[in-house]
Scaffold this motif. Structure first.
Motif, PDB file in Angstrom:
ATOM      1  N   GLN A 257     -32.411  44.881  91.096  1.00 21.70           N
ATOM      2  CA  GLN A 257     -31.149  44.134  91.042  1.00 21.70           C
ATOM      3  C   GLN A 257     -29.968  45.057  91.329  1.00 21.70           C
ATOM      4  O   GLN A 257     -29.035  44.675  92.033  1.00 21.70           O
TER       5      GLN A 257
ATOM      6  N   GLN B  43     -27.935  35.395  94.014  1.00 20.76           N
ATOM      7  CA  GLN B  43     -28.321  34.257  93.179  1.00 20.76           C
ATOM      8  C   GLN B  43     -29.635  33.642  93.655  1.00 20.76           C
ATOM      9  O   GLN B  43     -30.487  33.277  92.847  1.00 20.76           O
TER      10      GLN B  43
ATOM     11  N   LYS C 272     -37.002  34.885  91.760  1.00 18.11           N
ATOM     12  CA  LYS C 272     -37.669  35.645  90.703  1.00 18.11           C
ATOM     13  C   LYS C 272     -38.107  34.717  89.573  1.00 18.11           C
ATOM     14  O   LYS C 272     -39.228  34.820  89.068  1.00 18.11           O
ATOM     15  N   THR C 273     -37.249  33.780  89.201  1.00 15.79           N
ATOM     16  CA  THR C 273     -37.585  32.838  88.134  1.00 15.79           C
ATOM     17  C   THR C 273     -38.791  31.982  88.509  1.00 15.79           C
ATOM     18  O   THR C 273     -39.701  31.781  87.696  1.00 15.79           O
ATOM     19  N   VAL C 274     -38.808  31.483  89.740  1.00 14.57           N
ATOM     20  CA  VAL C 274     -39.931  30.668  90.196  1.00 14.57           C
ATOM     21  C   VAL C 274     -41.218  31.496  90.192  1.00 14.57           C
ATOM     22  O   VAL C 274     -42.269  31.028  89.756  1.00 14.57           O
TER      23      VAL C 274
ATOM     24  N   GLY D  26     -32.380  35.701  92.483  1.00 14.40           N
ATOM     25  CA  GLY D  26     -32.608  35.452  91.059  1.00 14.40           C
ATOM     26  C   GLY D  26     -33.424  34.201  90.816  1.00 14.40           C
ATOM     27  O   GLY D  26     -34.320  34.184  89.973  1.00 14.40           O
ATOM     28  N   HIS D  27     -33.142  33.146  91.578  1.00 16.25           N
ATOM     29  CA  HIS D  27     -33.921  31.916  91.439  1.00 16.25           C
ATOM     30  C   HIS D  27     -35.351  32.125  91.911  1.00 16.25           C
ATOM     31  O   HIS D  27     -36.294  31.602  91.312  1.00 16.25           O
TER      32      HIS D  27
ATOM     33  N   VAL E  70     -41.912  34.098  88.321  1.00 14.02           N
ATOM     34  CA  VAL E  70     -42.306  34.322  86.922  1.00 14.02           C
ATOM     35  C   VAL E  70     -43.014  33.086  86.371  1.00 14.02           C
ATOM     36  O   VAL E  70     -44.045  33.192  85.692  1.00 14.02           O
ATOM     37  N   LEU E  71     -42.494  31.906  86.665  1.00 15.28           N
ATOM     38  CA  LEU E  71     -43.135  30.675  86.197  1.00 15.28           C
ATOM     39  C   LEU E  71     -44.523  30.509  86.794  1.00 15.28           C
ATOM     40  O   LEU E  71     -45.487  30.202  86.086  1.00 15.28           O
TER      41      LEU E  71
ATOM     42  N   THR F 198     -37.413  45.627  87.710  1.00 15.85           N
ATOM     43  CA  THR F 198     -36.545  44.487  87.995  1.00 15.85           C
ATOM     44  C   THR F 198     -35.076  44.889  87.945  1.00 15.85           C
ATOM     45  O   THR F 198     -34.294  44.534  88.829  1.00 15.85           O
TER      46      THR F 198
ATOM     47  N   MET G 177     -39.396  23.576  90.521  1.00 12.69           N
ATOM     48  CA  MET G 177     -39.772  24.726  91.349  1.00 12.69           C
ATOM     49  C   MET G 177     -39.735  24.364  92.823  1.00 12.69           C
ATOM     50  O   MET G 177     -39.294  25.168  93.655  1.00 12.69           O
TER      51      MET G 177
END
Length: 84
Positions: A17, A30, A36-38, A33-34, A40-41, A13, A61
Motif C-alpha cells: 500500500q 481504492q 484485496k477485500t474480494v 483496496g476493493h 480475502v473473502l 500488505t 463480490m
C-alpha cells in the motif's frame, strides 16, 4: 505459526500500500483496496468453508469485480485519448 504468517502478510500488505500510494491515483488505490477485500473473502471461503457464503455475498463480490473491470477500461480509454 498462523499468527506469525498473519503478521508477515500484514507487513507485506502495508508495504505494498505504501508503494501504491505514490504511484497510482486515488481512484486506482481504492479499486486495489476493493480487489484485496474480494480476494480475502474468496480465500477465506476456500480455506475455511462456505458457511458465510450466500447470494448477497456473491452478488457483492460480483458487483465489485465488475466495477473494477469498468474502472480499468475507463482508464485505458482515457489514456488513449490523452486525458488521463
Amino acid at each position: 505459526f498462523f499468527i506469525a504468517l498473519s503478521c508477515i502478510i500484514a507487513i507485506g500488505t502495508n508495504l505494498s500500500q505504501f508503494i501504491c500510494i505514490g504511484r497510482f491515483s486515488a481512484v486506482t488505490f481504492q479499486v486495489l483496496g476493493h480487489m484485496k477485500t474480494v480476494l480475502v473473502l474468496i480465500l477465506g471461503f476456500l480455506f475455511f468453508g462456505k458457511e458465510g457464503l450466500n447470494l448477497q455475498v456473491v452478488m457483492g463480490m460480483t458487483i465489485a469485480i465488475l466495477g473494477m473491470m469498468l474502472v480499468r477500461q475507463r482508464f485505458i480509454q482515457a489514456r488513449r485519448k490523452g486525458t488521463a
